[in-house]
Motif scaffolding. Structure first.
Motif, PDB file in Angstrom:
ATOM      1  N   PHE A 408     -48.456 -67.551 -16.056  1.00 46.43           N
ATOM      2  CA  PHE A 408     -49.752 -68.201 -15.840  1.00 46.43           C
ATOM      3  C   PHE A 408     -50.553 -67.455 -14.776  1.00 46.43           C
ATOM      4  O   PHE A 408     -51.738 -67.173 -14.951  1.00 46.43           O
ATOM      5  N   LYS A 409     -49.898 -67.113 -13.678  1.00 45.46           N
ATOM      6  CA  LYS A 409     -50.602 -66.411 -12.601  1.00 45.46           C
ATOM      7  C   LYS A 409     -50.985 -64.993 -13.014  1.00 45.46           C
ATOM      8  O   LYS A 409     -52.067 -64.502 -12.657  1.00 45.46           O
ATOM      9  N   LYS A 410     -50.114 -64.320 -13.764  1.00 44.11           N
ATOM     10  CA  LYS A 410     -50.430 -62.969 -14.205  1.00 44.11           C
ATOM     11  C   LYS A 410     -51.661 -62.953 -15.117  1.00 44.11           C
ATOM     12  O   LYS A 410     -52.474 -62.030 -15.049  1.00 44.11           O
ATOM     13  N   VAL A 411     -51.805 -63.982 -15.930  1.00 46.71           N
ATOM     14  CA  VAL A 411     -52.930 -64.026 -16.868  1.00 46.71           C
ATOM     15  C   VAL A 411     -54.198 -64.524 -16.199  1.00 46.71           C
ATOM     16  O   VAL A 411     -55.286 -63.955 -16.385  1.00 46.71           O
ATOM     17  N   SER A 412     -54.091 -65.578 -15.392  1.00 46.12           N
ATOM     18  CA  SER A 412     -55.289 -66.234 -14.848  1.00 46.12           C
ATOM     19  C   SER A 412     -55.613 -65.844 -13.424  1.00 46.12           C
ATOM     20  O   SER A 412     -56.695 -66.164 -12.916  1.00 46.12           O
ATOM     21  N   ASP A 413     -54.673 -65.180 -12.750  1.00 43.11           N
ATOM     22  CA  ASP A 413     -54.818 -64.821 -11.334  1.00 43.11           C
ATOM     23  C   ASP A 413     -54.840 -66.068 -10.451  1.00 43.11           C
ATOM     24  O   ASP A 413     -55.372 -66.035  -9.339  1.00 43.11           O
ATOM     25  N   LYS A 414     -54.307 -67.165 -10.960  1.00 39.51           N
ATOM     26  CA  LYS A 414     -54.169 -68.390 -10.184  1.00 39.51           C
ATOM     27  C   LYS A 414     -52.791 -68.979 -10.445  1.00 39.51           C
ATOM     28  O   LYS A 414     -52.251 -68.841 -11.544  1.00 39.51           O
ATOM     29  N   THR A 415     -52.233 -69.657  -9.439  1.00 45.06           N
ATOM     30  CA  THR A 415     -50.988 -70.365  -9.681  1.00 45.06           C
ATOM     31  C   THR A 415     -51.296 -71.650 -10.460  1.00 45.06           C
ATOM     32  O   THR A 415     -52.439 -72.114 -10.483  1.00 45.06           O
ATOM     33  N   MET A 416     -50.272 -72.218 -11.057  1.00 48.32           N
ATOM     34  CA  MET A 416     -50.477 -73.477 -11.765  1.00 48.32           C
ATOM     35  C   MET A 416     -50.892 -74.566 -10.788  1.00 48.32           C
ATOM     36  O   MET A 416     -51.700 -75.447 -11.120  1.00 48.32           O
ATOM     37  N   GLY A 417     -50.364 -74.497  -9.556  1.00 48.42           N
ATOM     38  CA  GLY A 417     -50.761 -75.464  -8.542  1.00 48.42           C
ATOM     39  C   GLY A 417     -52.215 -75.336  -8.153  1.00 48.42           C
ATOM     40  O   GLY A 417     -52.920 -76.329  -7.996  1.00 48.42           O
ATOM     41  N   GLN A 418     -52.687 -74.104  -8.002  1.00 42.38           N
ATOM     42  CA  GLN A 418     -54.104 -73.895  -7.676  1.00 42.38           C
ATOM     43  C   GLN A 418     -55.004 -74.440  -8.768  1.00 42.38           C
ATOM     44  O   GLN A 418     -56.110 -74.907  -8.498  1.00 42.38           O
TER      45      GLN A 418
END
Length: 586
Positions: A408-418
């Motif tokens: 998720f972070k690699k694709v969106s540049d955000k953590t799931m928590g963010q």
């Protein structure tokens, strides 16, 4: 716990324009900053401690502020312990051990005398305004709450020597043993003081008599026959208690004011007093009164172990004469046991502050008396995420749990928590429908991720897909062909079973068949409309290129991605990116 506020309705108070709160003996209020958690606590405090509200306390200054509450558990035994006058005031309004009260202020800055308490009359089906003695009767059941507010007010609060302050209220809660043991002794000393400094003392200091004599010479010249005496009021034992405060000692230093320390030390001392209160109340059998303890963010400035200690102290108090309501941003303040009763506080334009459906209520509406579902959704690890999220992602696979946050972070540049997503593991894909329904009842947006086989099994039994759907029929026909070719083994329902290959491998074989891909795509899109993502290649492993479901494969995948890129490592990068975009979409 004998009796509690079980439900509170707040109208026109600050951000609470029409807020309903269902409460228990220990209720965490969870929500983002500025959602209105503290406003809810303040409204409850005002209900039991009337004070004049100003313009800023009104959501709409042209309408009255009303806070009503249901008090449950008012047994005949409790009523019998009340003074006769209060019994007569409250008894007519008790119905099935329940009484409903309402505090009303019509206009901003009204006089305190104009702020009225009403009680619900079940026989008349109407509110009765301010019956004689009802305020005192209610205050016996529920005394003035103890409010521990945000830290920006802690130093000012602690430095005051009044029983209306937090420190003063806490001190008054456990000073009773000192009073019982030493009041008589201390009163004797106070009488000695009084005899020396009061106007009628029989052992007045000579210096005071001398001053009186000199002053009276002047008074006699102006008003013959009149005289004066200096008088100093001697404090009572109660006065001394009211003046109680805290001095802080560190090493060999002299005592310093509480306010001279930082917020961390101040909060620690406040919570230490709460912990001590829990200790002395543990053996108490007092049932007549039940004091509300209202705390904003008890976890502030405390380290994790200290937070756990404070939580346990508050839980102990909730079983011994206190109803504990807290606002919190810490998952450590919400155990798995109490997550079901936590209130998710939100605020939206035009509505104001509101509470989402509690887990316990949502479960009962979807699957009554289901212990399994409660345990499934809210184990300790789950409650940490779900209560503090805006979106829930349900999955059954271990690989998703380990790798999806990373992907998720690699694709969106955000953590799931963010991105305010909670990733929740289910014990099995058969929980999917009930889990989605429960979260929907809680007004929590949720999506589920499932292997392709769910689309031909659980999705049908759960009613998401018709058994005679063309895609289902077509896929089963392909499995028949693959079986005839000796590539898979099928059961009587024309679906894979372990045999020539594992059933899970059979779905991967299916996904590579050209004539199956349009059918799988169509089934995948139908399930997306139901907020369920099907892995079109069978399972996540085929999309990301991991060979097995173990720590070694997951670590190897991460290392490979870190060395090159997710796009280069994943056989189906487009499918992975589409999943993340789908999860993030409203």
């Amino acid at each position: 716990m004998s009796h509690i506020l079980s439900e509170v309705e707040i109208k026109n108070y600050k951000s609470c324009n029409g807020t309903t709160l269902k409460l228990c003996s220990y209720t965490p209020f969870v929500g983002y900053n500025n959602a209105g958690k503290s406003n809810c606590l303040s409204a409850i405090q005002w209900l039991l401690r009337k004070s004049s509200l100003s313009d800023g306390d009104f959501y709409d200054s042209s309408k009255p502020v009303e806070v009503s509450a249901v008090i449950e558990g008012v047994t005949q035994e409790i009523i019998d312990q009340m003074p006769d006058r209060q019994q007569r005031s409250i008894a007519p309004y008790i119905n099935s051990e329940t009484i409903k009260i309402k505090r009303t202020q019509s206009l901003p800055n009204a006089k305190v005398a104009e702020i009225k308490l009403s009680v619900w009359d079940e026989t008349q089906q109407d509110w009765v305004l301010n019956p004689t003695g009802i305020d005192n009767a209610v205050s016996i059941l529920l005394p003035e709450p103890i409010r521990i507010g945000a830290m920006e007010n802690a130093a000012e609060d602690a430095s005051k020597a009044k029983t209306s302050t937090t420190i003063g209220k806490l001190l008054s809660q456990f000073i009773e043993p000192v009073k019982v043991a030493h009041e008589q002794e201390l009163n004797q000393h106070l009488l000695q003081v009084k005899s020396r400094i009061s106007s009628d003392g029989n052992m007045r200091f000579d210096e005071l008599d001398s001053i009186d004599s000199r002053v009276n010479e002047k008074v006699a010249n102006l008003f013959p026959g009149m005289s004066v005496k200096l008088h100093f009021e001697t404090p009572s034992f109660e006065d001394l208690i009211k003046g109680g405060t805290i001095k802080v000692y560190e090493d060999a230093q002299c005592g310093r004011d509480f306010s001279s320390y930082g917020h961390g030390a101040q909060r620690s001392i406040q919570m230490a007093l709460v912990q001590y209160l829990a200790e002395i109340k543990r053996s108490s059998n007092e049932q007549l009164t039940n004091t509300l303890l209202l705390i904003d963010e008890p976890e502030l400035y405390l380290h994790p172990f200290a937070i756990e200690q404070v939580r346990e102290a508050l839980l102990q108090l909730s079983k011994n004469g206190y109803q504990v309501l807290i606002s919190t941003h810490s998952a450590q303040m919400v155990t798995a046991e109490h997550a079901k009763n936590a209130l998710l506080i939100r605020k939206s334009p035009g509505i104001g502050t509101y509470a989402r459906e509690r887990l316990s209520d949502a479960i009962q509406s979807v699957v009554p008396n289901s212990i399994h579902q409660m345990e499934q959704l809210f184990s300790l690890s789950h409650s940490t995420q779900v209560l503090f999220a805006e979106n829930v992602v349900l999955t059954e696979g271990k690989t998703e749990l380990r790798l999806l946050p990373y992907i998720f972070k690699k694709v969106s540049d955000k953590t799931m928590g963010q991105d305010k997503h909670a990733l929740v593991a289910q014990s099995g894909v058969n929980d999917t429908k009930k889990s989605l329904q429960i979260l929907e009842a809680m007004d929590l947006p949720a999506k589920a991720i499932a292997d392709l086989d769910y689309g031909l099994n659980g999705a049908i039994s759960h009613g998401f897909i018709d058994r005679d759907d063309g895609d289902i029929v077509g896929i089963k026909n392909i499995f028949v062909r693959l079986s005839q070719e000796g590539r898979v083994t099928i059961n009587g329902n024309n679906l894979p079973r372990n045999g020539i290959v594992k059933a899970s491998e059979a779905f991967e074989i299916l996904a590579n068949e050209q004539d199956a891909q349009p059918l799988i795509d169509s089934l995948h899109n139908k399930m997306k409309l139901q907020n369920i993502w099907l892995w079109k290649k069978g399972a996540i492993e085929a999309h990301i290129g991991t060979g097995s479901k173990d720590e070694k494969s997951w670590a190897a995948f991460k290392n490979s991605v870190d060395e090159v890129s997710l796009q280069q490592v994943c056989p189906d990068f487009d499918g992975i990116r589409e999943l993340v975009e789908w999860l993030r979409a409203d």
